[in-house]
Design a protein around this motif. Structure first.
Motif, PDB file in Angstrom:
ATOM      1  N   ASP A  50       3.652 -45.305 -48.971  1.00 23.03           N
ATOM      2  CA  ASP A  50       3.855 -43.984 -48.828  1.00 23.03           C
ATOM      3  C   ASP A  50       5.180 -43.854 -49.559  1.00 23.03           C
ATOM      4  O   ASP A  50       6.254 -44.556 -49.530  1.00 23.03           O
ATOM      5  CB  ASP A  50       4.153 -43.576 -47.453  1.00 23.03           C
ATOM      6  N   ASP A  51       5.186 -42.878 -50.497  1.00 30.08           N
ATOM      7  CA  ASP A  51       6.361 -42.574 -51.648  1.00 30.08           C
ATOM      8  C   ASP A  51       6.723 -41.123 -51.578  1.00 30.08           C
ATOM      9  O   ASP A  51       5.671 -40.283 -51.840  1.00 30.08           O
ATOM     10  CB  ASP A  51       5.896 -43.062 -52.838  1.00 30.08           C
ATOM     11  N   THR A  52       8.014 -40.757 -51.118  1.00 30.28           N
ATOM     12  CA  THR A  52       8.236 -39.354 -51.439  1.00 30.28           C
ATOM     13  C   THR A  52       8.434 -38.646 -52.603  1.00 30.28           C
ATOM     14  O   THR A  52       8.132 -37.728 -53.059  1.00 30.28           O
ATOM     15  CB  THR A  52       9.644 -38.977 -50.574  1.00 30.28           C
ATOM     16  N   GLY A  53       8.422 -39.617 -53.537  1.00 29.30           N
ATOM     17  CA  GLY A  53       8.228 -39.351 -54.972  1.00 29.30           C
ATOM     18  C   GLY A  53       9.129 -38.699 -55.924  1.00 29.30           C
ATOM     19  O   GLY A  53       8.893 -38.419 -57.000  1.00 29.30           O
ATOM     20  N   MET A 113       6.735 -34.195 -53.693  1.00 25.62           N
ATOM     21  CA  MET A 113       5.857 -34.178 -52.740  1.00 25.62           C
ATOM     22  C   MET A 113       5.624 -35.701 -52.350  1.00 25.62           C
ATOM     23  O   MET A 113       5.366 -36.399 -53.163  1.00 25.62           O
ATOM     24  CB  MET A 113       4.625 -33.599 -53.155  1.00 25.62           C
ATOM     25  N   SER A 114       5.303 -35.793 -50.909  1.00 25.62           N
ATOM     26  CA  SER A 114       4.961 -37.121 -50.771  1.00 25.62           C
ATOM     27  C   SER A 114       3.695 -37.410 -50.902  1.00 25.62           C
ATOM     28  O   SER A 114       2.724 -36.505 -50.617  1.00 25.62           O
ATOM     29  CB  SER A 114       5.350 -37.216 -48.898  1.00 25.62           C
ATOM     30  N   THR A 115       3.601 -38.761 -51.284  1.00 22.13           N
ATOM     31  CA  THR A 115       2.090 -39.293 -51.609  1.00 22.13           C
ATOM     32  C   THR A 115       1.975 -40.480 -50.786  1.00 22.13           C
ATOM     33  O   THR A 115       2.908 -41.348 -50.612  1.00 22.13           O
ATOM     34  CB  THR A 115       1.818 -39.419 -52.920  1.00 22.13           C
ATOM     35  N   GLY A 163      -1.239 -44.111 -50.554  1.00 22.27           N
ATOM     36  CA  GLY A 163      -2.217 -44.398 -51.315  1.00 22.27           C
ATOM     37  C   GLY A 163      -2.119 -46.007 -51.436  1.00 22.27           C
ATOM     38  O   GLY A 163      -0.955 -46.592 -51.220  1.00 22.27           O
TER      39      GLY A 163
END
Length: 272
Positions: free
Chosen positions: A17-20, A1-3, A5
Motif C-alpha cells: 500500500d503506497d500513498t504515492g 492518491m493511495s494505491t 497492489g
C-alpha cells in the motif's frame, strides 16, 4: 492518491500500500508478526500531506504471497524490502517498524545504509530469543498450526500483543476486540513466518553499523520485549532516543496512538 497492489521482488510477490506522493519524503512501515500493513492506518491518516507512506506486507504474511519454505528469515525480509525500494525508485526512506519489523529494519539499515534516513523502533529489539523461550514458542506454533488461532491459543496471543492495562481498560475494549477478531482469522499458512521470528538470529552486533538517527518506543508492560532489551537497543545505536510508555504492552502504536503517532511524526519531521 493511495494505491495498493502486488509488486514482484526477489522471487516473490509483496502486497504494498503506497500513498504515492512522489514530492514527499517516503516512510516505509514494517509491521509486527501476526499483523499486517493495516496496523499503520492511523499513522497514514495523521501523516497525510507530510510524508509518503509505503506499507508492504512481509513475505508469507498479510496479502503477500505465501512460501513453501520452513521459515522466512529476517534476512530474507530485509532483502525483500531493499529490492522493493529499488523497484519503486526510492533512494532513501525513513523506517517506522513494529516488533518483527524492527528485526528486519535493523538488518536493512546495517546492510543498505544508503537506503535509510532515520529509524523508529516500536516494541522492538534485535536480540534472539532465549533458548527456553524458543522451545515454548515452537510448541505453541505447532499447536496453533494444528488447531488454529482459537481458545487458549488466541488468548495467549492477545496477552502477548496487548498490555494488561490495555486489556483491562474500558476505553480500549473496542480496539482490543477489533484486533482479537483479526488475530482469530489468521491461517496456519503463517507458520514459516512464525518459525522465522522464533528462530531469528541475534543482530545486536549489527547495531554499530546503523548510523541513522533512531527513536525507540517501548511499552513498560511488554512481556516479550522487556525494558532491558529496549535499553540494549538504545545503547547499541550511535544516535538514539528511548521512550518508555507506561501502562502499555507490545503494541504501543495500537495501544496509545494518541501519544505514539505525534511522537513519531515529530521525530520524522526533525530528521527530514
Amino acid at each position: 492518491m493511495s494505491t495498493a497492489g502486488t509488486v514482484q521482488v526477489a522471487g516473490t510477490s509483496l502486497h504494498v500500500d503506497d500513498t504515492g506522493e512522489a514530492s514527499l519524503e517516503p516512510v516505509v512501515c514494517l509491521h509486527s508478526l501476526f499483523l499486517d500493513h493495516r496496523m499503520f492506518d492511523g499513522l497514514v491518516e495523521a501523516a497525510a500531506g507530510s510524508f509518503r507512506l509505503i506499507r508492504p506486507d512481509f513475505r508469507g504474511q498479510g496479502r503477500s504471497a505465501g512460501t513453501d519454505g520452513d521459515a522466512v528469515t529476517m534476512e530474507q525480509c530485509a532483502g525483500d524490502i531493499a529490492a522493493l525500494l529499488d523497484r519503486l525508485g526510492v533512494s532513501q526512506a525513513h523506517l517506522v517498524m513494529s516488533s518483527m519489523g524492527g528485526d528486519v529494519g535493523a538488518r536493512l539499515a546495517a546492510y543498505r545504509p544508503d537506503l535509510v534516513k532515520s529509524v523508529v523502533f516500536i516494541g522492538s529489539s534485535v536480540r534472539s530469543e532465549p533458548a527456553e523461550a524458543v522451545d515454548a514458542y515452537m510448541s505453541w506454533i505447532d499447536d496453533v498450526t494444528r488447531n488454529g488461532f482459537t481458545g487458549e491459543r488466541l488468548e495467549f496471543l492477545v496477552q502477548v500483543m496487548f498490555g494488561e492495562s490495555t486489556r483491562a481498560s474500558d476505553q480500549m475494549k473496542e480496539t482490543v476486540a477489533h484486533w482479537t477478531d483479526r488475530l482469530a482469522r489468521l491461517s496456519s499458512t503463517l507458520r514459516p513466518a512464525m518459525v522465522g521470528v522464533a528462530l531469528r538470529g541475534d543482530a545486536t552486533g549489527l547495531l554499530g553499523a546503523v548510523r541513522a538517527p533512531a527513536l525507540i518506543i517501548s511499552g513498560e508492560e511488554c512481556p516479550v520485549r522487556p525494558r532491558p532489551w529496549a535499553e540494549e537497543l538504545a545503547h547499541g545505536l550511535a544516535n538514539s532516543e528511548l521512550v518508555m510508555v507506561p501502562a502499555v504492552g507490545h503494541s504501543p502504536l495500537l495501544e496509545r496512538p494518541d501519544f505514539v503517532i505525534p511522537k513519531v511524526l515529530d521525530f520524522l519531521r526533525a530528521h527530514s
